[in-house]
Design a protein around this motif. Structure first.
Motif, short mmCIF file in Angstrom:
data_model
loop_
_atom_site.label_atom_id
_atom_site.label_comp_id
_atom_site.label_asym_id
_atom_site.label_seq_id
_atom_site.Cartn_x
_atom_site.Cartn_y
_atom_site.Cartn_z
N THR A 139 -95.82 -18.52 15.03
CA THR A 139 -96.34 -19.41 13.99
C THR A 139 -96.68 -18.64 12.72
N ARG A 148 -95.36 -26.39 5.07
CA ARG A 148 -94.39 -27.33 5.60
C ARG A 148 -94.00 -26.95 7.03
N PRO A 149 -93.87 -27.93 7.92
CA PRO A 149 -93.45 -27.60 9.28
C PRO A 149 -92.03 -27.07 9.31
N THR A 150 -91.81 -26.05 10.08
CA THR A 150 -90.47 -25.50 10.29
C THR A 150 -90.22 -25.45 11.80
N ARG A 151 -88.97 -25.29 12.17
CA ARG A 151 -88.65 -25.21 13.59
C ARG A 151 -89.36 -24.04 14.24
N ARG A 152 -89.44 -22.93 13.51
CA ARG A 152 -90.07 -21.74 14.06
C ARG A 152 -91.56 -21.99 14.32
N ARG A 153 -92.24 -22.61 13.37
CA ARG A 153 -93.67 -22.86 13.55
C ARG A 153 -93.94 -23.87 14.65
N VAL A 154 -93.14 -24.92 14.68
CA VAL A 154 -93.31 -25.93 15.73
C VAL A 154 -93.05 -25.32 17.10
N ALA A 155 -92.03 -24.47 17.19
CA ALA A 155 -91.74 -23.79 18.45
C ALA A 155 -92.90 -22.87 18.84
#
Length: 345
Positions: A300, A133-140
């Motif tokens: 990521t 699932r996308p998280t803010r940390r991964r997207v950042a």
């Protein structure tokens, strides 16, 4: 873990002789120098010939390890079909693309492009793997990582002085690795065969693919200079065969999270080797951009503290841009259990 691996309670002789930190350092050096070996090899041999030699030498090392451990090749028609695809995506295609890219770009740039692999992997996993699932940390992390790529490429200069074709080939090679990891995770995660057996078959199939393609596009070399020939042999024996054995041993001993940290040393060593030994030029944007790429990749791969104790990633599925990415992820029953728990690519 391979069925032939030593029990954790009884360390193997190799583990008693060499501390895991030393093997970690050796693996970092081997994968970092692989880009230099490719550069030297392509000075006298065609890229397909360099890749064929690399795969042949690497397969021989893994085959020798299989013989010592009395491992058998996997069975089942569909297993071989999936391994054929995996061999193409994880070995034949990226190895060839990197070899072609180094005809026109420095080995240091190829090593840095290789560091984008976990960024591609995270982006693909968010689309192809429902458990990621996308998280803010991964997207950042993705955003920061690709900002680093643009810095390395010098986008503000309009890519002036950059060989776009060679760089694109290196980035495509890095993209091929996570595609292969996801494919293996989807098709072979439930296999009962050992990791060593599957990888030996995969490398062998990739070698056969290059053995068919190489004569169609190249002619037999008129000479075999010693230095390029040794570079190709080192690329296969060390950068593919021995590197796999060391990497899997590290995963089995210290876990995938620690073992994958080699990812962050490989581009540094590749850059240092290219500059010091091949006299490659280095502008300020290359090391700065590489540092940003690695920071994004690390972000990521990180997880919130509350999630860290839930499950370890499957060995090999999140290794990042290691030059091996050359070997298939672990697909033993233990890996299947971890994959069902939601391990990352």
């Amino acid at each position: 873990m391979s069925s032939s691996a030593a029990s954790p309670s009884v360390p193997s002789p190799a583990r008693r002789v060499l501390d895991w930190r030393l093997r970690f350092g050796v693996l970092s050096l081997v994968w970092g120098f692989s880009f230099l070996f490719m550069k030297v090899g392509t000075e006298s041999f065609a890229p397909f010939q360099v890749t064929l030699g690399r795969l042949a030498f690497g397969t021989a090392v893994v085959a020798a390890a299989m013989a010592v451990k009395r491992e058998r090749l996997p069975r089942g028609a569909w297993t071989w079909v999936h391994l054929t695809v995996a061999g193409f995506l994880l070995n034949a295609l990226p190895f060839s693309l990197f070899a072609f890219s180094e005809l026109t770009i420095p080995s240091s740039l190829a090593g840095i492009c290789n560091a984008t692999s976990p960024l591609w992997g995270m982006a693909l996993s968010l689309v192809a793997l429902s458990e990621d699932r996308p998280t803010r940390r991964r997207v950042a992390g993705l955003g920061i990582g690709f900002l680093g790529v643009l810095t390395v490429l010098g986008v503000w200069q309009g890519f002036h002085g950059l060989d776009v074709t060679g760089t694109a080939l290196a980035l495509l090679a890095s993209f091929s690795y996570p595609v292969g990891w996801i494919y293996v995770r989807r098709t072979l995660a439930g296999s009962s065969h050992s990791h060593l057996s599957l990888t030996g078959a995969q490398l062998g199939l990739a070698t056969l693919q290059l053995a068919v393609v190489t004569p169609l596009f190249t002619s037999v070399p008129t000479s075999f200079p010693v230095l390029p020939l040794l570079a190709v042999a080192a690329l296969g024996v060390l950068g593919t065969g021995l590197a796999f054995l060391i990497q899997y041993d590290l995963v089995a001993e210290v876990g995938p999270t620690t073992a994958q940290m080699v990812t962050y040393f490989t581009p540094v060593i590749a850059t240092a080797a290219g500059v010091a030994l091949l006299g490659e030029s280095l502008s300020w944007s290359t090391p700065v951009g590489a540092a940003v790429v690695l920071a994004g990749a690390a972000l990521t791969q990180s997880r919130p503290r509350a999630d860290r104790g839930r499950s370890e990633p499957a060995p090999g599925t999140d290794r990042g841009p290691c030059e091996s990415a050359p070997v298939a992820p672990s697909v033993t029953p233990e890996t299947a259990r971890r994959a069902r728990q939601g391990s990352r690519v």
